[in-house]
Scaffold this motif. Structure first.
Motif, PDB file in Angstrom:
ATOM      1  N   ILE A  50       0.835  -1.197   0.000  1.00 66.35           N
ATOM      2  CA  ILE A  50       0.000   0.000   0.000  1.00 66.35           C
ATOM      3  C   ILE A  50       0.874   1.252   0.000  1.00 66.35           C
ATOM      4  N   GLY A  51       1.933   1.223   0.817  1.00 61.71           N
ATOM      5  CA  GLY A  51       2.810   2.380   0.886  1.00 61.71           C
ATOM      6  C   GLY A  51       3.464   2.699  -0.446  1.00 61.71           C
ATOM      7  N   SER A  52       3.874   1.675  -1.167  1.00 61.70           N
ATOM      8  CA  SER A  52       4.519   1.896  -2.471  1.00 61.70           C
ATOM      9  C   SER A  52       3.577   2.597  -3.445  1.00 61.70           C
ATOM     10  N   VAL A  53       2.348   2.119  -3.493  1.00 65.02           N
ATOM     11  CA  VAL A  53       1.374   2.684  -4.444  1.00 65.02           C
ATOM     12  C   VAL A  53       0.987   4.106  -4.046  1.00 65.02           C
ATOM     13  N   MET A  54       0.695   4.325  -2.758  1.00 63.21           N
ATOM     14  CA  MET A  54       0.253   5.655  -2.319  1.00 63.21           C
ATOM     15  C   MET A  54       1.377   6.679  -2.395  1.00 63.21           C
ATOM     16  N   PHE A  55       2.600   6.261  -2.139  1.00 63.28           N
ATOM     17  CA  PHE A  55       3.721   7.192  -2.247  1.00 63.28           C
ATOM     18  C   PHE A  55       3.932   7.594  -3.702  1.00 63.28           C
ATOM     19  N   TRP A  56       3.694   6.673  -4.616  1.00 62.53           N
ATOM     20  CA  TRP A  56       3.787   6.981  -6.044  1.00 62.53           C
ATOM     21  C   TRP A  56       2.660   7.924  -6.472  1.00 62.53           C
ATOM     22  N   ILE A  57       1.445   7.651  -5.997  1.00 62.67           N
ATOM     23  CA  ILE A  57       0.293   8.447  -6.420  1.00 62.67           C
ATOM     24  C   ILE A  57       0.362   9.874  -5.881  1.00 62.67           C
ATOM     25  N   ILE A  58       0.645  10.035  -4.581  1.00 60.09           N
ATOM     26  CA  ILE A  58       0.553  11.358  -3.985  1.00 60.09           C
ATOM     27  C   ILE A  58       1.692  11.696  -3.030  1.00 60.09           C
ATOM     28  N   GLY A  59       2.187  10.727  -2.273  1.00 64.18           N
ATOM     29  CA  GLY A  59       3.121  11.019  -1.193  1.00 64.18           C
ATOM     30  C   GLY A  59       4.429  11.634  -1.637  1.00 64.18           C
ATOM     31  N   PHE A  60       5.006  11.128  -2.724  1.00 62.63           N
ATOM     32  CA  PHE A  60       6.310  11.616  -3.164  1.00 62.63           C
ATOM     33  C   PHE A  60       6.268  13.106  -3.483  1.00 62.63           C
ATOM     34  N   GLY A  61       5.237  13.535  -4.183  1.00 65.34           N
ATOM     35  CA  GLY A  61       5.115  14.950  -4.525  1.00 65.34           C
ATOM     36  C   GLY A  61       5.002  15.828  -3.301  1.00 65.34           C
ATOM     37  N   LEU A  62       4.205  15.407  -2.321  1.00 59.02           N
ATOM     38  CA  LEU A  62       4.058  16.189  -1.093  1.00 59.02           C
ATOM     39  C   LEU A  62       5.381  16.297  -0.349  1.00 59.02           C
ATOM     40  N   MET A  63       6.236  15.317  -0.507  1.00 54.32           N
ATOM     41  CA  MET A  63       7.502  15.299   0.217  1.00 54.32           C
ATOM     42  C   MET A  63       8.616  16.018  -0.559  1.00 54.32           C
ATOM     43  N   HIS A  64       8.695  15.787  -1.859  1.00 52.77           N
ATOM     44  CA  HIS A  64       9.843  16.293  -2.632  1.00 52.77           C
ATOM     45  C   HIS A  64       9.463  17.264  -3.739  1.00 52.77           C
ATOM     46  N   GLY A  65       8.175  17.598  -3.832  1.00 60.23           N
ATOM     47  CA  GLY A  65       7.784  18.594  -4.827  1.00 60.23           C
ATOM     48  C   GLY A  65       8.278  19.980  -4.451  1.00 60.23           C
ATOM     49  N   TYR A 123      -5.061   2.842   8.066  1.00 63.37           N
ATOM     50  CA  TYR A 123      -4.008   3.630   8.718  1.00 63.37           C
ATOM     51  C   TYR A 123      -2.767   3.704   7.833  1.00 63.37           C
ATOM     52  N   SER A 124      -2.332   2.557   7.325  1.00 62.46           N
ATOM     53  CA  SER A 124      -1.108   2.485   6.537  1.00 62.46           C
ATOM     54  C   SER A 124      -1.200   3.372   5.297  1.00 62.46           C
ATOM     55  N   LEU A 125      -2.374   3.374   4.692  1.00 58.09           N
ATOM     56  CA  LEU A 125      -2.597   4.198   3.501  1.00 58.09           C
ATOM     57  C   LEU A 125      -2.445   5.680   3.828  1.00 58.09           C
ATOM     58  N   ILE A 126      -3.067   6.126   4.914  1.00 64.37           N
ATOM     59  CA  ILE A 126      -3.048   7.554   5.263  1.00 64.37           C
ATOM     60  C   ILE A 126      -1.646   8.006   5.659  1.00 64.37           C
ATOM     61  N   LEU A 127      -0.944   7.200   6.445  1.00 64.00           N
ATOM     62  CA  LEU A 127       0.410   7.574   6.856  1.00 64.00           C
ATOM     63  C   LEU A 127       1.324   7.703   5.645  1.00 64.00           C
TER      64      LEU A 127
END
Length: 551
Positions: A50-65, A123-127
């Protein structure tokens, strides 16, 4: 032009950090009970998936955009921007993806053995999608903490403390496992079922941590980078070794024997503590960090367990939360360039403290809100029956994670009143009555329920034997990897109770209450006469040999 060496080094680091996932998995499995092993495996698997998919969809941009006011990165859905340096963007993406998954999986152990699987996945998805990336942006994405000069090289705060604080919030809201505390609030030990697994997990993590810290250089060209890599490997190893030795000595002195699980936690405490400053402290500084974390960890485990009444089966809060904070702050003391002990003044130390407190506040507020919303909507905790029977069978329809092997939990019995239970006073006078053996064969997952029912009718002694077998139904129909499992010998237990004063029918009724579901496989009860019983220690015979003796 990309650097081949840098690219390979970053990808190798990512692979080693990914290898931490099986390390965490077997560590958590080993420190919990066998009836929940499959559930632990699934949670760790889903953390990464789940973390891999969600980080690709939205998380990475929020962190490194692109930074927005120092608080958050510009969203970049599905990562279309260019983040390349001396290595391609996708190498950078996978490197940070595995770090994100590490933060999420830390929480699994603290919430083990009583969490609904569906709720845990949410929980895992949101984190992974929102909470971790935002605080990560503050530290690694050009946010306000990085602008202040906050130093967290590989994630003592950004990864480990985030996971540790989230673990504390989850475990606190979830509540302790059944039987963890007696009616007076005294903590009871619930041992894990496989210390060999726990040790294997720690050694895997120790090995993979060289990629976690060493790979964070993201550069393997030039003399300065090569020297830094060598230093990082040395400081990482010294802190881990020192943490283990310190925890071992502490428990040896306090308990009279060196504690295995605490010594294993000491390794991780040292590793977590050194992660923030592994590139800027000397080997002597790493020794001090390992020493402090190795000492604090077992103290924190006891404090959280006995004083705060937060049930953390694997010590995740102490190892990752407490030692992550301590290690980050100690960078302000021990950094060879700017640390207080090296003449750098208090400014750097103050920045480190501000960073730690800020991230704790962010994670505590957001994760408390997340867990409370889950709790009051779909629910966060399994039912009492599901918890007692085990999450493997109740959440995943998995009879045993060790099919073909005879296994047992070291302490399957954890009713709430077990620690405070007293032997009922029985007259020692000779009682001439009939003695009967009641032999109950049932599913091993029912032992806790059955034992509780027998204790409620004043049965104080019983023998439990593990066996394998099936009835005329040839075992419960089960599916494995899409195919039906043929008739197999299923893991069972036989509980033998010899009674004289308690009516046999009372025992039968208690067993029926504990075991009846109306489905095949509930078990059988065999009743037979007992000619005589001899107590070896006193020579008493007959019904006298069955009675409780006050020592």
């Amino acid at each position: 032009m990309f650097s081949s060496v840098d690219t390979i080094w970053v990808l190798l680091g990512a692979a080693l950090v990914f290898f931490m996932q099986p390390g965490f998995c077997v560590l958590e499995v080993g420190l919990t009970r066998a009836k929940n092993a499959g559930n632990i495996i699934m949670k760790n698997l889903m953390d990464f998936s789940i973390g891999s998919v969600m980080f690709w969809i939205i998380g990475f941009g929020l962190m490194h955009g692109t930074d927005i006011s120092g608080i958050i990165g510009t969203p970049d859905p599905f990562i279309t921007g260019d983040y390349s340096g001396s290595f391609p963007s996708w190498a950078f993406v996978i490197f940070h993806t595995v770090f994100c998954a590490t933060a999420a999986t830390i929480v699994s152990g603290a919430m083990a053995e009583r969490t609904k699987f569906s709720s845990y996945c949410i929980y895992s998805l949101i984190l992974s999608a929102i909470i971790y990336p935002i605080s990560g942006h503050w530290i690694w994405g050009g946010g306000w903490l990085s602008e202040m000069g906050f130093h967290d090289f590989a994630g003592s705060t950004a990864v480990h403390m985030v996971g540790g604080v989230a673990a504390f919030c989850g475990a606190k809201i979830l509540g302790p496992r059944i039987g963890k505390y007696d009616k007076d609030g005294n903590a009871r030990a619930i041992p894990g079922h496989n210390l060999t697994f726990a040790a294997l997990g720690v050694f895997i993590l120790w090995f993979a941590w060289f990629g976690f810290n060493g790979g964070s250089t993201t550069c393997a060209t030039g003399d300065d980078s090569l020297a830094s890599m060598g230093l990082i490997f040395v400081t990482t190893n010294i802190a881990a070794a020192t943490g283990s030795i310190t925890s071992m000595l502490f428990t040896w002195i306090k308990y009279g024997k060196p504690d295995v699980s605490m010594s294993l936690n000491g390794v991780l405490a040292g590793l977590v503590g050194i992660t923030a400053g592994c590139d800027v402290v000397s080997p002597a500084g790493a020794f001090i960090i390992g020493l402090v974390c190795g000492l604090v960890c077992p103290i924190a485990v006891e404090f959280i367990d006995k004083k705060l009444k937060v049930d953390d089966p694997v010590g995740a809060v102490s190892v990752h939360g407490v030692c992550g904070a301590i290690g980050t702050i100690m960078v302000g003391l021990l950094a060879t360039d700017g640390g207080l002990f090296y003449g750098g003044g208090t400014h750097f130390l103050a920045v480190q403290c501000i960073g730690v407190v800020s991230v704790i506040a962010w994670i505590a507020v957001t994760m408390t809100a997340v867990f409370l919303i889950i709790k009051h909507t779909i629910g966060i905790r399994v039912s009492e029956e599901e918890e007692i029977i085990g999450l493997d069978i109740m959440e995943h329809d998995l009879t045993s994670s060790y099919a073909g092997f005879e296994t047992a939990d070291r302490d399957l019995t954890t009713p709430e009143e077990a620690a405070a239970a007293k032997a009922i006073e029985i007259s020692h006078s000779h009682y001439e009555g009939k003695m009967t053996n009641v032999s109950i064969v049932c599913n091993k997952t029912k032992l806790d329920v059955l034992k509780r029912e027998l204790e409620n009718i004043d049965i104080q002694g019983m023998s439990v034997t593990e066996l394998q077998g099936c009835g005329v139904q040839k075992g419960k129909r089960q599916m494995y990897r899409g195919s039906e499992v043929g008739a197999v010998l299923l893991p069972k237990i036989r509980v033998d109770v010899v009674v004289s004063k308690v009516p046999v029918q009372t025992v039968v009724d208690a067993a029926h209450r504990a075991l009846y579901t109306g489905a095949s496989g509930d078990g059988k009860i065999f009743i037979s006469d007992v000619e005589n019983v001899v107590r070896i220690s006193t020579g008493q015979q007959g019904t006298e040999a069955l009675q409780y003796i006050e020592h």
